[in-house]
Design an enzyme around this catalytic site. Structure first.
Site, PDB file in Angstrom:
ATOM      1  N   HIS A  43       0.852  -1.193   0.000  1.00  0.00           N
ATOM      2  CA  HIS A  43       0.000   0.000   0.000  1.00  0.00           C
ATOM      3  C   HIS A  43       0.890   1.245   0.000  1.00  0.00           C
ATOM      4  O   HIS A  43       2.106   1.141   0.138  1.00  0.00           O
ATOM      5  CB  HIS A  43      -0.915   0.011   1.230  1.00  0.00           C
ATOM      6  CG  HIS A  43      -0.156   0.094   2.519  1.00  0.00           C
ATOM      7  ND1 HIS A  43       0.275  -1.026   3.196  1.00  0.00           N
ATOM      8  CD2 HIS A  43       0.291   1.156   3.232  1.00  0.00           C
ATOM      9  CE1 HIS A  43       0.949  -0.651   4.274  1.00  0.00           C
ATOM     10  NE2 HIS A  43       0.974   0.674   4.321  1.00  0.00           N
ATOM     11  N   HIS A 132       5.520   6.083  -1.766  1.00  0.00           N
ATOM     12  CA  HIS A 132       6.236   4.848  -2.105  1.00  0.00           C
ATOM     13  C   HIS A 132       5.457   3.646  -1.598  1.00  0.00           C
ATOM     14  O   HIS A 132       4.569   3.779  -0.760  1.00  0.00           O
ATOM     15  CB  HIS A 132       7.649   4.849  -1.487  1.00  0.00           C
ATOM     16  CG  HIS A 132       7.624   4.850   0.011  1.00  0.00           C
ATOM     17  ND1 HIS A 132       7.445   6.012   0.746  1.00  0.00           N
ATOM     18  CD2 HIS A 132       7.713   3.840   0.913  1.00  0.00           C
ATOM     19  CE1 HIS A 132       7.436   5.702   2.038  1.00  0.00           C
ATOM     20  NE2 HIS A 132       7.589   4.398   2.173  1.00  0.00           N
TER      21      HIS A 132
END
Length: 196
Positions: A43, A132
């Site tokens: 995620h 990220h």
């Protein structure tokens, strides 16, 4: 007093998650001692809240609901970029995949999330937001073989993009096998209404 470890995130779609998971399986062979993230754990963290009192989690859930109800944030598209590491590839502690695409929309959502978190007494994140997807955590740099760095720097995951339609408030339970994530609340993004 029940403490809940939680964070706010953007999820990946199934196709992107599956492709990254396959790639992680290939990388595990090169570096089995790293703590690789499972497919279900992939995620983009927008805000890590840490361990907070359950009553504060409920307040945060409501503050996020209010914030997303008041603000029109349309669904948008993101894509997976290159590979990097924190603090750097020389002595990595965290391996990640970069995120590109409509980053301005993502930054806007981070601002909404930070504002809602501040209302309930959570401290604002002072480091700049760097979107990220964490793929591995590293205890010791000696666990990272040279082959792994070479492979990830030459990697070709292909074009991986997806549409973001919601923001999630997630619970994180730490287990010996790694963190297990479960949704607390989902905030759907909506198209602006067209005035006629």
């Amino acid at each position: 007093m029940e403490l809940v470890r939680c964070f706010v995130s953007v999820e990946l779609d199934e196709k992107v998650r599956n492709r990254i998971s396959q790639w992680i399986e290939e990388l595990k062979i090169l570096a089995p001692r790293l703590k690789w993230v499972s497919g279900s754990g992939l995620h983009i963290t927008l805000k890590f809240c840490g361990e907070i009192d359950l009553s504060k989690v409920i307040k945060l859930e409501n503050a996020l609901q209010d914030a997303f109800a008041r603000t029109t944030v349309r669904p948008f598209s993101l894509e997976i970029g290159g590979v990097g590491a924190f603090p750097g590839l020389r002595e990595p502690r965290v391996l990640w995949l970069g995120v590109g695409g409509e980053e301005d929309q993502l930054s806007r959502i981070v601002e909404i999330v930070e504002g809602a978190a501040e209302i309930v007494g959570l401290e604002r994140e002072h480091r700049p937001f760097h979107p990220h997807v964490t793929i591995a955590r590293i205890k010791s740099p000696s666990d990272v073989p040279v082959d792994l760095i070479r492979t990830i720097s030459e990697h070709e995951l292909g074009q991986l993009s997806w549409n973001v339609n919601a923001v999630m408030l997630m619970r994180s339970d730490l287990r010996p096998s790694g963190a297990v994530y479960s949704p607390i609340a989902k905030y759907n993004l909506k198209q602006p209404e067209v005035s006629r």
